[in-house]
Enzyme design. Sequence first.
Site, mmCIF file in Angstrom:
data_model
loop_
_atom_site.group_PDB
_atom_site.id
_atom_site.type_symbol
_atom_site.label_atom_id
_atom_site.label_comp_id
_atom_site.label_asym_id
_atom_site.label_seq_id
_atom_site.Cartn_x
_atom_site.Cartn_y
_atom_site.Cartn_z
ATOM 1 C CD GLU A 188 -3.180 -0.984 6.751
ATOM 2 O OE1 GLU A 188 -3.118 0.302 6.863
ATOM 3 O OE2 GLU A 188 -3.055 -1.620 7.518
ATOM 4 C CD GLU A 292 -0.414 -2.464 10.058
ATOM 5 O OE1 GLU A 292 -1.257 -2.488 10.405
ATOM 6 O OE2 GLU A 292 0.209 -2.122 9.603
#
Length: 459
Positions: A188, A292
Amino acid sequence: MPALRVTGSHLTDPAGQPVRLRGVGLGGWLNMENFITGYSANESAMRTAVRDVLGDERYEVFFDRLLTSFFDAADADLLRDMGTNCVRVPVNYHHFESDERPFEIIEQGFRHLDRVIGLLAERGIYSVIDLHALPGAQNQHWHSDNPTHVADFWQHRHFQDRAVHLWEAMADRYKDNPWVAGYNPINEPGDVRGQVIGPFYDRLVKAIRAVDPGHVLFLDGNTYSTDFSIFREVYENTVFVCHDYALAGFAHGGPYPGYTRGEWVDRSTLEEAFERRTAFQRETGTPIWVGEFGPVYTGNPEIDAQRYQVLRDQLEIFEAHAAGWSIWTYKDVGLQGLVSAGGPYMERFGDFIAKKKRLGADRWGSTMEESADDLAPLHRLMDTEFPSWDPYPWGARYQIDDLLRHILIAQALVPEYAELFRGCSEEELVALADSFALANCGRRQPLIDLLTESIAANP
């Protein structure tokens, strides 16, 4: 057996057969997170405070035992029995390199990672190694072990050099391990201007490939794995990883179907979001893997039934697009995991966890309503005086909460968490750590069953 490879829009095994990786993320283990194991703020601040209370020796006893108990053979057996074939393993760079001695690899740091990769391999489960916290912090939040809201990684060449060096060491260590599916080098990323990340990926890919030309690379897009415009080329043998959290599944999510903060969410909008987030993969003909996703659970049966429906719809959408996935997260203290800790740890820290919830001190567990009356004047002030302020990455309301609750209040809570270890004997510390062993955990059986059934129905 050689490692998996990317062949067109699929991963394939040595026989050329397609392999779709479906499994879990091992959050809160080699990269600890506040909502997962119950502390507040960021991991390094918590560890420093606990070390000050326990002293070096007992600190090592607790945390080594916690890493051992958090994932062992019983956990690997459960995942095998569910039919999963991969575990995404988040790690914090602190285990492998010290800020005091940069560029010196800590051999001892690989002990638990090697152990878990081995346990999974024995059961036919692949590992994806995910560097979740990089030197200097690659994004603005707690899960990169960031004590601030500034991602310094993108501003300092020194931090980037250290990340490249660490990945060269990682790649050299696992280049001959066929049960490591590949490397997820940056979780991320949050490069605010989006100007450094593209050239850095070029550099990092080249460095890893020079050491290990065989393993698959799993590369996250910018802005928390949602923006793939930063990639300047489609690297060979690479999966471009999207993250696909549903708005209705957040802690502050509204009814499903229904409105969450003014935005309508239903099955069709979930699919639209997925297709938007995976447009790059489909345009480039590369595999789709959702690194995710997953809702947050509340303990309210009616709300949680809606959260399971969110998940059920997402899984069906993934299957329709032949997408692999890794749900977040496997184990925690009751918010999101397939299993959750019990026993002495929850008895000792339960009131503290409840206080965090009341204050909304954890970003991932916050409904955005805690302490609303106290913060309302500030929100009104900012809206009035700075109506066009739209800070990266999620806007003004989130930024204010991050600064005041998830950093300021969270950091004020750190000493309180650490003090709860005061006076613990070595035996008591072991018992606290063992509260995370699977035998002492509760199981979120509807979630386990849903995932197991999805995998079995779509072999």
